[in-house]
Design an enzyme around this catalytic site. Structure first.
Site, PDB file in Angstrom:
ATOM      1  N   ARG A 192     -29.628  12.630   2.937  1.00  0.00           N
ATOM      2  CA  ARG A 192     -30.506  12.626   4.687  1.00  0.00           C
ATOM      3  C   ARG A 192     -30.581  13.477   5.197  1.00  0.00           C
ATOM      4  O   ARG A 192     -30.914  14.210   6.212  1.00  0.00           O
ATOM      5  CB  ARG A 192     -29.559  11.750   5.569  1.00  0.00           C
ATOM      6  CG  ARG A 192     -29.650  10.236   4.870  1.00  0.00           C
ATOM      7  CD  ARG A 192     -28.653   9.543   5.058  1.00  0.00           C
ATOM      8  NE  ARG A 192     -29.149   7.917   5.542  1.00  0.00           N
ATOM      9  CZ  ARG A 192     -27.767   7.616   4.308  1.00  0.00           C
ATOM     10  NH1 ARG A 192     -27.402   8.167   4.250  1.00  0.00           N
ATOM     11  NH2 ARG A 192     -28.055   5.387   4.075  1.00  0.00           N
ATOM     12  N   HIS A 219     -23.899   9.998   8.383  1.00  0.00           N
ATOM     13  CA  HIS A 219     -24.260   8.703   8.378  1.00  0.00           C
ATOM     14  C   HIS A 219     -24.670   9.344   6.980  1.00  0.00           C
ATOM     15  O   HIS A 219     -25.579   9.998   7.145  1.00  0.00           O
ATOM     16  CB  HIS A 219     -24.908   8.280   9.692  1.00  0.00           C
ATOM     17  CG  HIS A 219     -26.646   7.138   8.312  1.00  0.00           C
ATOM     18  ND1 HIS A 219     -26.303   6.201   7.919  1.00  0.00           N
ATOM     19  CD2 HIS A 219     -27.469   7.380   8.488  1.00  0.00           C
ATOM     20  CE1 HIS A 219     -27.516   5.528   7.415  1.00  0.00           C
ATOM     21  NE2 HIS A 219     -28.125   6.162   7.853  1.00  0.00           N
TER      22      HIS A 219
HETATM   23  P1  NAD Z   1     -41.666   6.836   8.078  1.00  0.00           P
HETATM   24  O1  NAD Z   1     -42.245   8.214   7.253  1.00  0.00           O
HETATM   25  O2  NAD Z   1     -42.299   5.367   7.485  1.00  0.00           O
HETATM   26  O3  NAD Z   1     -42.141   7.111   9.431  1.00  0.00           O
HETATM   27  C1  NAD Z   1     -41.991   8.239   9.764  1.00  0.00           C
HETATM   28  C2  NAD Z   1     -43.131   8.816  11.647  1.00  0.00           C
HETATM   29  O4  NAD Z   1     -43.164   9.795  11.969  1.00  0.00           O
HETATM   30  C3  NAD Z   1     -44.626   8.497  10.411  1.00  0.00           C
HETATM   31  O5  NAD Z   1     -45.761   7.698  11.059  1.00  0.00           O
HETATM   32  C4  NAD Z   1     -45.516   9.699  11.502  1.00  0.00           C
HETATM   33  O6  NAD Z   1     -46.615   9.760  11.057  1.00  0.00           O
HETATM   34  C5  NAD Z   1     -44.278  10.243  12.708  1.00  0.00           C
HETATM   35  N1  NAD Z   1     -44.070  11.166  12.863  1.00  0.00           N
HETATM   36  C6  NAD Z   1     -43.945  12.742  12.366  1.00  0.00           C
HETATM   37  N2  NAD Z   1     -43.826  13.572  12.832  1.00  0.00           N
HETATM   38  C7  NAD Z   1     -43.781  13.056  14.735  1.00  0.00           C
HETATM   39  C8  NAD Z   1     -43.991  13.911  15.698  1.00  0.00           C
HETATM   40  N3  NAD Z   1     -43.887  14.860  15.409  1.00  0.00           N
HETATM   41  N4  NAD Z   1     -45.199  13.078  16.379  1.00  0.00           N
HETATM   42  C9  NAD Z   1     -44.837  11.748  16.327  1.00  0.00           C
HETATM   43  N5  NAD Z   1     -44.245  10.743  15.175  1.00  0.00           N
HETATM   44  C10 NAD Z   1     -43.785  11.189  13.888  1.00  0.00           C
HETATM   45  O7  NAD Z   1     -40.300   6.919   8.053  1.00  0.00           O
HETATM   46  P2  NAD Z   1     -39.270   5.773   8.378  1.00  0.00           P
HETATM   47  O8  NAD Z   1     -38.926   5.039   6.868  1.00  0.00           O
HETATM   48  O9  NAD Z   1     -40.051   5.267   9.512  1.00  0.00           O
HETATM   49  O10 NAD Z   1     -38.237   6.656   8.727  1.00  0.00           O
HETATM   50  C11 NAD Z   1     -38.253   7.487   9.422  1.00  0.00           C
HETATM   51  C12 NAD Z   1     -37.039   7.748  10.179  1.00  0.00           C
HETATM   52  O11 NAD Z   1     -35.614   7.203   9.872  1.00  0.00           O
HETATM   53  C13 NAD Z   1     -36.583   8.857   8.619  1.00  0.00           C
HETATM   54  O12 NAD Z   1     -35.419   9.885   9.639  1.00  0.00           O
HETATM   55  C14 NAD Z   1     -35.444   7.947   7.850  1.00  0.00           C
HETATM   56  O13 NAD Z   1     -34.815   9.179   7.357  1.00  0.00           O
HETATM   57  C15 NAD Z   1     -34.556   7.504   9.294  1.00  0.00           C
HETATM   58  N6  NAD Z   1     -33.650   6.003   9.298  1.00  0.00           N
HETATM   59  C16 NAD Z   1     -32.949   5.747   9.559  1.00  0.00           C
HETATM   60  C17 NAD Z   1     -31.696   5.160   9.140  1.00  0.00           C
HETATM   61  C18 NAD Z   1     -30.301   4.987   9.695  1.00  0.00           C
HETATM   62  O14 NAD Z   1     -29.514   4.268   9.931  1.00  0.00           O
HETATM   63  N7  NAD Z   1     -29.910   5.793  11.320  1.00  0.00           N
HETATM   64  C19 NAD Z   1     -32.226   4.091   8.486  1.00  0.00           C
HETATM   65  C20 NAD Z   1     -33.556   4.650   8.003  1.00  0.00           C
HETATM   66  C21 NAD Z   1     -34.292   5.715   7.950  1.00  0.00           C
END
Ligand code: NAD
Length: 299
Positions: free
Chosen positions: A85, A172
């Site tokens: 991460r 995390h």
């Molecule tokens: P994903 O790639 O499916 O979605 C990310 C989205 O962000 C995409 O649709 C993309 O177009 C958008 N994006 C990128 N740049 C952007 C911007 N400048 N403005 C607006 N939107 C923008 O990824 P995901 O699987 O949905 O994961 C999203 C985030 O959540 C990741 O960083 C992932 O590591 C994190 N995550 C965190 C946890 C947690 O426990 N905190 C768990 C799972 C995922």
């Protein structure tokens, strides 16, 4: 209740869907730079509106988030198989900074829940740049990892996972740890029920769970969407629910750097209502300090 979800990827879209099913918002806004994806997700979720109390789900620009009661930040890059991460830090710091610049001044009572990884680094950043009081900005922290611990132990002991208490704490990420001294089943310390090797195996299973899921299906999103919904529920109903969210730790005795990291806090209508001081054994205090130092390097 207006909730804006920034990022309509796997996590953002699933969170919008879960919030709708739980009737937690009258209006949900889903915002992404990828307008085609944003529109597709909205149209799909909208087909379920007649089965929910949610009035509307619509798309928008970043500025449409400024009058929200709650913003959920899920935008940015996600982990690829085998990637940590923390490897996402540089890119997501830039993305998140530009998003908050575009949103501009946010409603003063808005609560921002950070999901984008590395969640502890991004939470600290948003606390600094959003202009909101710190108690209104926090990350999901080790809430998902703690939920994994509870379901792991529930399966092992053939029990309801709600009867299991305790926390994973810290980053995390790879330096998180099970604070075994806090883990109990209805008053029975789990450390009395398991051998040391079994506890090590459980900890390693939980720490690797995201890697295992991403290896098989490319992303994790059902678990985290449920966790975010649980947090939103605590805010909407002012539940004072204790969760290990990512927030600055209020434990002067622990002598750890100023970072956000997973530690127990009460969540209610103002976001973080107060911290929930924990008694850790010395080995756990050391692990928390090491985890904080790793996060500090990425800040
Ligand atoms: P994903 O790639 O499916 O979605 C990310 C989205 O962000 C995409 O649709 C993309 O177009 C958008 N994006 C990128 N740049 C952007 C911007 N400048 N403005 C607006 N939107 C923008 O990824 P995901 O699987 O949905 O994961 C999203 C985030 O959540 C990741 O960083 C992932 O590591 C994190 N995550 C965190 C946890 C947690 O426990 N905190 C768990 C799972 C995922």
């Amino acid at each position: 209740m207006k909730i804006s979800i920034i990022g309509a990827g796997s996590v953002g879209a699933t969170t919008a869907y879960t919030l709708m099913l739980k009737n937690l918002a009258s209006n949900i806004t889903l915002i992404d730079i990828n307008k085609k994806k944003q529109e597709g997700e909205i149209r799909d979720i909208r087909d379920g509106l007649s089965f929910s109390e949610t009035n509307n789900i619509y798309g928008g620009d970043f500025k449409d988030a400024k009058d929200s009661d709650i913003i959920v930040l899920t935008a940015g890059v996600a982990q690829k198989p085998g990637e940590t991460r923390l490897a996402l830090a540089e890119e997501n710091k830039k993305i998140v900074t530009s998003i908050f610049k575009e949103i501009g001044e946010i409603k003063s009572t808005c609560i921002v829940i950070i999901v984008s990884n590395p969640v502890d680094v991004i939470t600290y950043l948003v606390q600094e740049i959003s202009g909101l009081p710190r108690n209104q900005v926090f990350g999901t922290g080790t809430s998902l990892d703690t939920a994994r611990l509870r379901s792991n132990l529930a399966k092992r002991f053939n029990l309801d996972s709600q009867q299991i208490e305790g926390f994973l704490l810290g980053e995390h990420g790879d330096s998180e740890f099970v604070a075994w001294s806090t883990v109990n089943i209805e008053g029975k310390p789990v450390s009395n029920l398991l051998k040391k090797e079994e506890m090590d195996t459980i900890e390693s299973e939980i720490k690797n769970e995201a890697y295992e899921i991403i290896k098989r299906k490319g992303a994790t999103f059902y678990g985290i969407a449920t966790v975010v919904t649980d947090i939103v529920e605590a805010i909407v109903f002012n539940q004072n629910k204790i969760l290990p969210v990512s927030f600055r730790i209020n434990e002067p005795d622990f002598d750890i750097p100023d970072v956000c990291l997973g530690n127990p806090n009460l969540i209610g209508s103002n976001g973080i209502m107060k911290s929930w001081p924990i008694n850790l054994v010395d080995e756990e205090k050391d692990k928390l300090k090491k985890s904080a130092e790793i996060i500090k390097n990425y800040l």
